[in-house]
Design a protein around this motif. Sequence first.
Motif, PDB file in Angstrom:
ATOM      1  N   GLY A   1       0.811  -1.212   0.000  1.00 51.33           N
ATOM      2  CA  GLY A   1       0.000   0.000   0.000  1.00 51.33           C
ATOM      3  C   GLY A   1       0.842   1.259   0.000  1.00 51.33           C
ATOM      4  N   ALA A   2       2.147   1.086   0.190  1.00 52.33           N
ATOM      5  CA  ALA A   2       3.054   2.235   0.216  1.00 52.33           C
ATOM      6  C   ALA A   2       4.433   1.783  -0.253  1.00 52.33           C
ATOM      7  CB  ALA A   2       3.135   2.818   1.624  1.00 52.33           C
ATOM      8  N   MET A   3       5.241   2.739  -0.679  1.00 51.58           N
ATOM      9  CA  MET A   3       6.605   2.430  -1.118  1.00 51.58           C
ATOM     10  C   MET A   3       7.454   3.685  -1.021  1.00 51.58           C
ATOM     11  SD  MET A   3       6.319   2.239  -5.252  1.00 51.58           S
ATOM     12  CE  MET A   3       4.638   2.397  -5.796  1.00 51.58           C
ATOM     13  N   LYS A   4       8.777   3.497  -1.071  1.00 51.52           N
ATOM     14  CA  LYS A   4       9.707   4.616  -1.084  1.00 51.52           C
ATOM     15  C   LYS A   4      10.009   4.965  -2.521  1.00 51.52           C
ATOM     16  CE  LYS A   4      11.719   4.065   3.413  1.00 51.52           C
ATOM     17  NZ  LYS A   4      12.900   3.960   4.226  1.00 51.52           N
ATOM     18  N   VAL A   5       9.919   6.263  -2.824  1.00 52.33           N
ATOM     19  CA  VAL A   5      10.115   6.720  -4.191  1.00 52.33           C
ATOM     20  C   VAL A   5      11.006   7.946  -4.229  1.00 52.33           C
ATOM     21  CG1 VAL A   5       7.867   5.861  -4.971  1.00 52.33           C
ATOM     22  CG2 VAL A   5       8.056   8.192  -4.131  1.00 52.33           C
ATOM     23  N   THR A   6      11.506   8.234  -5.429  1.00 52.44           N
ATOM     24  CA  THR A   6      12.192   9.491  -5.696  1.00 52.44           C
ATOM     25  C   THR A   6      11.255  10.316  -6.561  1.00 52.44           C
ATOM     26  OG1 THR A   6      14.349   8.440  -5.613  1.00 52.44           O
ATOM     27  CG2 THR A   6      14.228  10.539  -6.781  1.00 52.44           C
TER      28      THR A   6
END
Length: 164
Positions: free
Chosen positions: A153-158
């Motif tokens: 449901g979530a992730m780390k992004v740039t």
Amino acid sequence: MRSKKHIILTTLTITFLSCFTYVISQTKPTTEQPKITQDTVKTARPDLLAIPTDSIFTDKGLKLKLYKKTAHASYYADRFNGKKTADGSRFNNSKYTAAHKKLPFGTRVKVTNEANGKFVIVKITDRGPFVKTREIDLSKRAFMEITKSKGAGAMKVTIEVIMN
């Protein structure tokens, strides 16, 4: 006696019609176009409008400016489909759009999943997310395209802003 009743009835009728006419004159017609709220930060650059956000393409030739590294991204719930966004458009979970707290409406951003390097280009159309730890809310289509795990449901992004 009859004349007195007639005068009272006539007076009441005139009063009622006057009030009714006043109320009708104060209501706005429903045929007006809805007002689109202007973004208070700044308006989108017209030269960014040519960049498509409804298909997959490469980022070659785009000038990118790093906005934030290791940002937390999530996606819109299905219940928001069809609802109005802050820029006045209707939200569609199958388009490439996003919500951000500060970026101006119409800004195009490249969002890259740091776990697998996949990216999408989305257009900012809404304000949010309203969770302190999250930086950007992607449409479900954009999120699922770059996620490592479809159950996440979530992730780390740039996040990079497209400048050209």
